[in-house]
Design an enzyme around this catalytic site. Structure first.
Site, PDB file in Angstrom:
ATOM      1  N   SER A   6     -12.104  40.740  23.286  1.00  0.00           N
ATOM      2  CA  SER A   6     -13.238  39.951  22.783  1.00  0.00           C
ATOM      3  C   SER A   6     -14.015  39.444  23.987  1.00  0.00           C
ATOM      4  CB  SER A   6     -12.744  38.790  21.911  1.00  0.00           C
ATOM      5  OG  SER A   6     -11.742  38.044  22.572  1.00  0.00           O
ATOM      6  N   GLU A   8     -16.910  36.458  25.468  1.00  0.00           N
ATOM      7  CA  GLU A   8     -17.521  35.134  25.233  1.00  0.00           C
ATOM      8  C   GLU A   8     -18.882  35.061  25.931  1.00  0.00           C
ATOM      9  OE1 GLU A   8     -14.865  31.786  25.445  1.00  0.00           O
ATOM     10  OE2 GLU A   8     -16.343  30.670  26.616  1.00  0.00           O
ATOM     11  N   ALA A  42     -21.145  20.044  23.401  1.00  0.00           N
ATOM     12  CA  ALA A  42     -20.849  18.782  22.716  1.00  0.00           C
ATOM     13  C   ALA A  42     -22.039  17.839  22.832  1.00  0.00           C
ATOM     14  CB  ALA A  42     -19.609  18.147  23.337  1.00  0.00           C
ATOM     15  N   HIS A  67     -17.992  28.780  18.599  1.00  0.00           N
ATOM     16  CA  HIS A  67     -17.234  27.643  19.121  1.00  0.00           C
ATOM     17  C   HIS A  67     -17.783  26.410  18.404  1.00  0.00           C
ATOM     18  CE1 HIS A  67     -15.701  29.537  23.080  1.00  0.00           C
ATOM     19  NE2 HIS A  67     -16.004  30.483  22.208  1.00  0.00           N
ATOM     20  N   ARG A  97     -12.110  20.064  20.861  1.00  0.00           N
ATOM     21  CA  ARG A  97     -12.557  18.685  20.982  1.00  0.00           C
ATOM     22  C   ARG A  97     -13.883  18.642  21.718  1.00  0.00           C
ATOM     23  NH1 ARG A  97     -10.188  14.591  25.309  1.00  0.00           N
ATOM     24  NH2 ARG A  97     -11.548  15.946  26.547  1.00  0.00           N
ATOM     25  N   GLY A  98     -13.960  19.386  22.828  1.00  0.00           N
ATOM     26  CA  GLY A  98     -15.171  19.354  23.649  1.00  0.00           C
ATOM     27  C   GLY A  98     -15.156  18.189  24.618  1.00  0.00           C
ATOM     28  N   ASP A  99     -16.174  18.136  25.440  1.00  0.00           N
ATOM     29  CA  ASP A  99     -16.352  17.038  26.407  1.00  0.00           C
ATOM     30  C   ASP A  99     -17.739  16.489  26.212  1.00  0.00           C
ATOM     31  OD1 ASP A  99     -13.892  17.331  27.927  1.00  0.00           O
ATOM     32  OD2 ASP A  99     -14.742  19.258  28.558  1.00  0.00           O
ATOM     33  N   LYS A 155      -2.062  21.477  17.201  1.00  0.00           N
ATOM     34  CA  LYS A 155      -3.201  22.277  16.720  1.00  0.00           C
ATOM     35  C   LYS A 155      -2.695  23.444  15.872  1.00  0.00           C
ATOM     36  CE  LYS A 155      -5.206  22.523  20.986  1.00  0.00           C
ATOM     37  NZ  LYS A 155      -6.254  22.618  22.037  1.00  0.00           N
ATOM     38  N   GLN A 202     -19.106  28.751  43.100  1.00  0.00           N
ATOM     39  CA  GLN A 202     -19.195  28.359  41.694  1.00  0.00           C
ATOM     40  C   GLN A 202     -17.800  28.288  41.073  1.00  0.00           C
ATOM     41  OE1 GLN A 202     -21.226  31.264  39.374  1.00  0.00           O
ATOM     42  NE2 GLN A 202     -21.475  29.936  37.615  1.00  0.00           N
ATOM     43  N   PHE A 206     -16.029  24.841  39.706  1.00  0.00           N
ATOM     44  CA  PHE A 206     -15.836  24.763  38.273  1.00  0.00           C
ATOM     45  C   PHE A 206     -14.343  24.603  37.933  1.00  0.00           C
ATOM     46  CE2 PHE A 206     -15.933  27.241  34.123  1.00  0.00           C
ATOM     47  CZ  PHE A 206     -16.540  26.232  33.412  1.00  0.00           C
ATOM     48  N   HIS A 256      -9.333  38.117  26.154  1.00  0.00           N
ATOM     49  CA  HIS A 256     -10.634  37.511  25.864  1.00  0.00           C
ATOM     50  C   HIS A 256     -11.368  37.344  27.193  1.00  0.00           C
ATOM     51  CE1 HIS A 256     -13.492  34.889  23.716  1.00  0.00           C
ATOM     52  NE2 HIS A 256     -13.432  34.084  24.745  1.00  0.00           N
TER      53      HIS A 256
HETATM   54  P1  FAD Z   1      -7.668  18.897  22.682  1.00  0.00           P
HETATM   55  O1  FAD Z   1      -6.754  20.009  22.270  1.00  0.00           O
HETATM   56  O2  FAD Z   1      -7.988  17.855  21.691  1.00  0.00           O
HETATM   57  O3  FAD Z   1      -7.036  18.226  23.985  1.00  0.00           O
HETATM   58  C1  FAD Z   1      -7.807  17.356  24.797  1.00  0.00           C
HETATM   59  C2  FAD Z   1      -6.885  16.447  25.599  1.00  0.00           C
HETATM   60  O4  FAD Z   1      -6.294  15.479  24.727  1.00  0.00           O
HETATM   61  C3  FAD Z   1      -5.712  17.159  26.280  1.00  0.00           C
HETATM   62  O5  FAD Z   1      -5.507  16.527  27.514  1.00  0.00           O
HETATM   63  C4  FAD Z   1      -4.545  16.919  25.351  1.00  0.00           C
HETATM   64  O6  FAD Z   1      -3.310  16.938  26.031  1.00  0.00           O
HETATM   65  C5  FAD Z   1      -4.880  15.537  24.789  1.00  0.00           C
HETATM   66  N1  FAD Z   1      -4.382  15.310  23.431  1.00  0.00           N
HETATM   67  C6  FAD Z   1      -4.534  16.114  22.365  1.00  0.00           C
HETATM   68  N2  FAD Z   1      -3.982  15.551  21.262  1.00  0.00           N
HETATM   69  C7  FAD Z   1      -3.499  14.354  21.656  1.00  0.00           C
HETATM   70  C8  FAD Z   1      -2.842  13.278  20.982  1.00  0.00           C
HETATM   71  N3  FAD Z   1      -2.567  13.340  19.671  1.00  0.00           N
HETATM   72  N4  FAD Z   1      -2.505  12.192  21.701  1.00  0.00           N
HETATM   73  C9  FAD Z   1      -2.773  12.112  23.040  1.00  0.00           C
HETATM   74  N5  FAD Z   1      -3.408  13.094  23.721  1.00  0.00           N
HETATM   75  C10 FAD Z   1      -3.757  14.187  23.038  1.00  0.00           C
HETATM   76  N6  FAD Z   1     -16.092  23.117  25.739  1.00  0.00           N
HETATM   77  C11 FAD Z   1     -17.304  22.986  25.146  1.00  0.00           C
HETATM   78  O7  FAD Z   1     -17.935  21.923  25.253  1.00  0.00           O
HETATM   79  N7  FAD Z   1     -17.862  24.013  24.436  1.00  0.00           N
HETATM   80  C12 FAD Z   1     -17.206  25.186  24.247  1.00  0.00           C
HETATM   81  O8  FAD Z   1     -17.703  26.096  23.590  1.00  0.00           O
HETATM   82  C13 FAD Z   1     -15.913  25.355  24.843  1.00  0.00           C
HETATM   83  N8  FAD Z   1     -15.183  26.480  24.660  1.00  0.00           N
HETATM   84  C14 FAD Z   1     -13.923  26.561  25.179  1.00  0.00           C
HETATM   85  C15 FAD Z   1     -13.163  27.710  24.907  1.00  0.00           C
HETATM   86  C16 FAD Z   1     -11.872  27.832  25.412  1.00  0.00           C
HETATM   87  C17 FAD Z   1     -11.065  29.081  25.087  1.00  0.00           C
HETATM   88  C18 FAD Z   1     -11.323  26.812  26.229  1.00  0.00           C
HETATM   89  C19 FAD Z   1      -9.950  26.953  26.796  1.00  0.00           C
HETATM   90  C20 FAD Z   1     -12.067  25.659  26.482  1.00  0.00           C
HETATM   91  C21 FAD Z   1     -13.366  25.514  25.956  1.00  0.00           C
HETATM   92  N9  FAD Z   1     -14.127  24.367  26.169  1.00  0.00           N
HETATM   93  C22 FAD Z   1     -15.381  24.255  25.600  1.00  0.00           C
HETATM   94  C23 FAD Z   1     -13.623  23.259  26.989  1.00  0.00           C
HETATM   95  C24 FAD Z   1     -12.950  22.189  26.141  1.00  0.00           C
HETATM   96  O9  FAD Z   1     -13.891  21.615  25.242  1.00  0.00           O
HETATM   97  C25 FAD Z   1     -12.409  21.099  27.073  1.00  0.00           C
HETATM   98  O10 FAD Z   1     -11.344  21.601  27.826  1.00  0.00           O
HETATM   99  C26 FAD Z   1     -12.039  19.782  26.392  1.00  0.00           C
HETATM  100  O11 FAD Z   1     -11.801  18.815  27.414  1.00  0.00           O
HETATM  101  C27 FAD Z   1     -10.783  19.833  25.549  1.00  0.00           C
HETATM  102  O12 FAD Z   1     -10.982  20.471  24.348  1.00  0.00           O
HETATM  103  P2  FAD Z   1      -9.673  20.897  23.477  1.00  0.00           P
HETATM  104  O13 FAD Z   1     -10.175  21.471  22.219  1.00  0.00           O
HETATM  105  O14 FAD Z   1      -8.767  21.711  24.281  1.00  0.00           O
HETATM  106  O15 FAD Z   1      -9.053  19.440  23.213  1.00  0.00           O
END
Ligand code: FAD
Length: 276
Positions: A6, A8, A42, A67, A97-99, A155, A202, A206, A256
């Site tokens: 796949s 991205e 986000a 996403h 979750r995003g940032d 998750k 870069q 990053f 991917h």
């Molecule tokens: P989560 O899985 O929610 O984790 C975030 C943090 O919270 C982790 O440190 C985890 O350990 C902690 N955590 C989770 N659950 C709990 C809990 N219950 N209690 C305490 N701590 C907890 N970003 C974008 O903005 N747009 C995108 O399109 C995008 N695509 C991505 C695609 C991939 C394949 C990857 C790997 C990352 C992508 N990201 C993207 C980056 C991602 O949004 C960031 O890494 C973000 O900081 C975390 O998102 P997550 O979904 O992994 O969060």
């Protein structure tokens, strides 16, 4: 190669970027990807661009994954966007979750990606295949590696079908992550995310921020090439093709590719693999 792949993309910011991406996609479609995914900003930055690009991919006859990040979002806004994506014919989401961009306050009704996965399942049943993110080298904000693994397991338990990893250049971290997830009873496919190496500064900048480590030997070699872009590309191609070869030999479920909206680096890797 026989293995599902796949690609991205990120939503282009200009009409010229959109045109260039159309040409890139056509080149990559020759490799028959299982799906193409489009990143999502986000805090309102690129949602429309994501949906537009996803719509174009679907119209080109290719399966598209949107996403979807939840930080700062309300349940009502997520519900609306899910309805839009469903009406577009999207069947696959990468739930994150995003940032938040700097300057945005927290707020919103979702704290973690696991909340979003549970919400999507509760609202839409099995309408979407849900992918989630995995971090073999540990998410930068995690309290500990074990806590991050538990967050990943949460998750999967909330209803994720499969996962895509943050990119890595140390395959041992990936293999250990998958083993540790199995130990917790999590057996969803964990697909390695592959980042081609095409530039030095870069990638180094990053990686620090996103939970990916550049091994010392790669970092030093890249730094030593300085402005010699051709040598960086040749070295990067060799390193990442070897990594993919090793992963395929070990039996990964799919690959991917973070295309960065370019076709040449990913095609180079896949060409190299086909010749091995
Ligand atoms: P989560 O899985 O929610 O984790 C975030 C943090 O919270 C982790 O440190 C985890 O350990 C902690 N955590 C989770 N659950 C709990 C809990 N219950 N209690 C305490 N701590 C907890 N970003 C974008 O903005 N747009 C995108 O399109 C995008 N695509 C991505 C695609 C991939 C394949 C990857 C790997 C990352 C992508 N990201 C993207 C980056 C991602 O949004 C960031 O890494 C973000 O900081 C975390 O998102 P997550 O979904 O992994 O969060």
């Amino acid at each position: 190669m026989g293995l599902p792949i796949s690609f991205e993309f990120f939503p282009p910011k200009t009409p010229e970027g959109a045109e260039k991406l159309r040409a890139v996609r056509q080149k990559l479609y020759a490799l028959k990807p299982e799906f193409c995914s489009v990143t999502y900003g986000a805090g309102g930055s690129t949602q429309q661009g994501t949906f537009d690009t996803v719509g174009e991919i679907l119209a080109e006859g290719v399966s598209a994954a949107s996403h979807f990040s939840c930080i700062g979002a309300t349940k009502a806004s997520v519900r609306d966007q899910l309805a839009t994506l469903k009406a577009m014919g999207v069947k696959r989401l990468v739930a994150l979750r995003g940032d938040l961009p700097s300057g945005y306050g927290a707020g919103g009704e979702f704290h973690y990606a696991s909340d979003l996965v549970a919400f999507i399942r509760a609202e839409t049943g099995d309408d979407f295949h849900i992918e989630v993110a995995a971090y073999p080298e540990v998410h930068p904000q995690a309290k500990s590696p074990e806590a991050d693994l538990q967050a990943f397991a949460a998750k999967a338990r909330a209803g994720a079908d499969s996962a895509i990893t943050q990119y890595f250049y140390n395959s041992d971290a990936y293999f250990r992550f998958v083993d540790d997830a199995h130990r917790l009873g999590v057996d969803i496919p964990v697909v390695p995310g592959i980042m081609p190496i095409t530039s030095s500064s870069q990638l180094l900048r990053f990686s620090d921020a996103c939970g990916a480590e550049i091994p010392r030997w790669i970092r030093l070699r890249l730094q030593a090439y300085g402005d010699d872009v051709e040598s960086i590309k040749a070295f990067g191609l060799d390193v990442v093709t070897d990594l993919c070869d090793q992963l395929i030999t070990a039996g990964v479920p799919a690959l991917h590719f973070y295309s960065m909206n370019q076709s040449v680096p990913t095609l180079g890797i896949l060409d190299g693999l086909a010749q091995r």
